[in-house]
Design an enzyme around this catalytic site. Structure first.
Site, short mmCIF file in Angstrom:
data_model
loop_
_atom_site.label_atom_id
_atom_site.label_comp_id
_atom_site.label_asym_id
_atom_site.label_seq_id
_atom_site.Cartn_x
_atom_site.Cartn_y
_atom_site.Cartn_z
N LYS A 1 0.81 -1.20 0.00
CA LYS A 1 0.00 0.00 0.00
C LYS A 1 0.85 1.26 0.00
CE LYS A 1 -3.42 -2.35 2.90
NZ LYS A 1 -3.98 -2.42 4.26
N GLY A 2 2.11 1.11 0.38
CA GLY A 2 2.96 2.26 0.69
C GLY A 2 3.18 3.25 -0.44
N GLU B 1 7.77 2.19 -6.01
CA GLU B 1 7.82 1.78 -4.60
C GLU B 1 7.91 3.00 -3.70
OE1 GLU B 1 7.31 -0.01 -2.31
OE2 GLU B 1 8.48 -1.84 -2.15
N ASP B 2 7.59 2.82 -2.43
CA ASP B 2 7.72 3.91 -1.47
C ASP B 2 9.16 4.06 -1.01
OD1 ASP B 2 7.70 1.48 -0.12
OD2 ASP B 2 6.17 2.06 1.34
N ASP C 1 14.78 -0.41 1.28
CA ASP C 1 15.45 -0.51 2.58
C ASP C 1 16.54 -1.59 2.47
OD1 ASP C 1 15.95 -0.47 5.32
OD2 ASP C 1 14.14 -1.52 5.87
N LYS D 1 16.97 4.08 1.33
CA LYS D 1 17.74 3.96 2.58
C LYS D 1 18.98 3.12 2.26
CE LYS D 1 14.66 3.26 6.26
NZ LYS D 1 14.05 2.36 7.28
N PHE E 1 13.27 5.06 10.79
CA PHE E 1 11.96 4.57 10.37
C PHE E 1 11.05 5.76 10.12
CE2 PHE E 1 7.68 2.92 10.97
CZ PHE E 1 7.73 1.80 10.16
N ASP F 1 3.47 3.61 6.47
CA ASP F 1 2.69 3.41 7.69
C ASP F 1 3.53 2.96 8.87
OD1 ASP F 1 3.19 0.73 6.69
OD2 ASP F 1 1.70 0.08 8.15
N ARG G 1 -0.54 6.77 6.91
CA ARG G 1 -0.39 6.81 5.44
C ARG G 1 -0.99 8.09 4.86
NH1 ARG G 1 1.17 1.63 3.87
NH2 ARG G 1 0.23 -0.10 4.99
P1 5GP Z 1 12.95 -3.83 1.85
O1 5GP Z 1 12.45 -5.09 1.24
O2 5GP Z 1 13.74 -2.98 0.90
O3 5GP Z 1 13.72 -4.11 3.14
O4 5GP Z 1 11.73 -3.02 2.37
C1 5GP Z 1 10.78 -2.48 1.56
C2 5GP Z 1 9.50 -2.24 2.28
O5 5GP Z 1 9.67 -2.12 3.70
C3 5GP Z 1 8.93 -0.92 1.85
O6 5GP Z 1 8.10 -1.09 0.72
C4 5GP Z 1 8.15 -0.49 3.07
O7 5GP Z 1 6.86 -1.04 3.04
C5 5GP Z 1 8.89 -1.08 4.22
N1 5GP Z 1 9.80 -0.08 4.85
C6 5GP Z 1 11.15 -0.03 4.79
N2 5GP Z 1 11.62 1.03 5.49
C7 5GP Z 1 10.54 1.65 6.01
C8 5GP Z 1 10.37 2.84 6.82
O8 5GP Z 1 11.31 3.54 7.22
N3 5GP Z 1 9.08 3.16 7.14
C9 5GP Z 1 8.00 2.42 6.74
N4 5GP Z 1 6.81 2.86 7.11
N5 5GP Z 1 8.13 1.32 5.97
C10 5GP Z 1 9.38 0.95 5.61
#
Ligand code: 5GP
Length: 176
Positions: free
Chosen positions: A44-45, A100-101, A104, A133, A154, A161, A167
């Site tokens: 949803k992000g 994507e939002d 990470d 990030k 975070f 969210d 959101r």
């Molecule tokens: P990754 O797979 O790259 O570790 O993470 C991607 C997903 O983790 C993002 O689409 C998001 O939903 C969530 N995410 C990663 N960092 C954050 C953050 O700082 N805040 C929030 N709310 N979600 C995050």
């Protein structure tokens, strides 16, 4: 962790977000040069970012939504990507832009890129994330386009969210 709206510090306000999104849209307009694009928005992000970004794209655009989850109600990624709903139409021969939002660890991005490459013979595949990030990366993957690099905090708001909340904020913030 417990996050309350009154304890949030603004990282990117609405004006900064919207200005950068228009810059990103212009970069994408230059990239695609009027060719049709299928945008794949990761729910949803990414929903706020995707709808604002596509308003400034000037080529023919189709939008698809897929739903993934990795965080649950925690602030650290579970390390596993759950494909809650990844139904897509035939994308063979299409220009595909994943939106994507935040990237990470990079696991979600890697999962999605692998999924697209395994299932479709796309014309082009690009990955655009509002936030990057970079310091948290666990796999060697970089978004082709991103709005802002952030350090290891975070963040919530503008689609992102904590436990389903925040959101709807017009800005991106973090707990002080
Ligand atoms: P990754 O797979 O790259 O570790 O993470 C991607 C997903 O983790 C993002 O689409 C998001 O939903 C969530 N995410 C990663 N960092 C954050 C953050 O700082 N805040 C929030 N709310 N979600 C995050």
């Amino acid at each position: 962790m417990d996050i309350k709206i009154e304890n949030l510090k603004v990282l990117f306000d609405e004006n900064r977000l919207q200005t950068r999104i228009i810059e990103l849209a212009n970069e994408l307009n230059n990239l695609y040069k009027g060719e049709e694009v299928t945008v794949v928005c990761v729910l949803k992000g990414a929903v706020m970012f995707a709808v604002d970004l596509i308003k400034s794209l000037n080529m023919p655009v189709k939008i698809e939504f897929i739903r993934l989850s990795s965080y649950g109600s925690s602030v650290t990624t579970s390390g596993k990507v759950n494909a809650v709903d990844i139904r897509l139409p035939d994308l063979n021969g299409k220009n595909v832009l994943i939106i994507e939002d935040i990237v990470d660890t990079g696991l979600t991005a890697k999962f999605l890129l692998d999924f697209m490459n395994c299932n479709f013979n796309v014309k082009s595949l690009k990955f655009c994330s509002l936030l990057d990030k970079k310091v948290s990366r666990k796999v060697d993957i970089q978004p082709d386009y991103y709005g802002f690099e952030i350090d290891d905090k975070f963040v919530v708001g503008y689609g992102l969210d904590y436990d389903g909340y925040f959101r709807n904020l017009r800005y991106i913030g973090y707990k002080e």
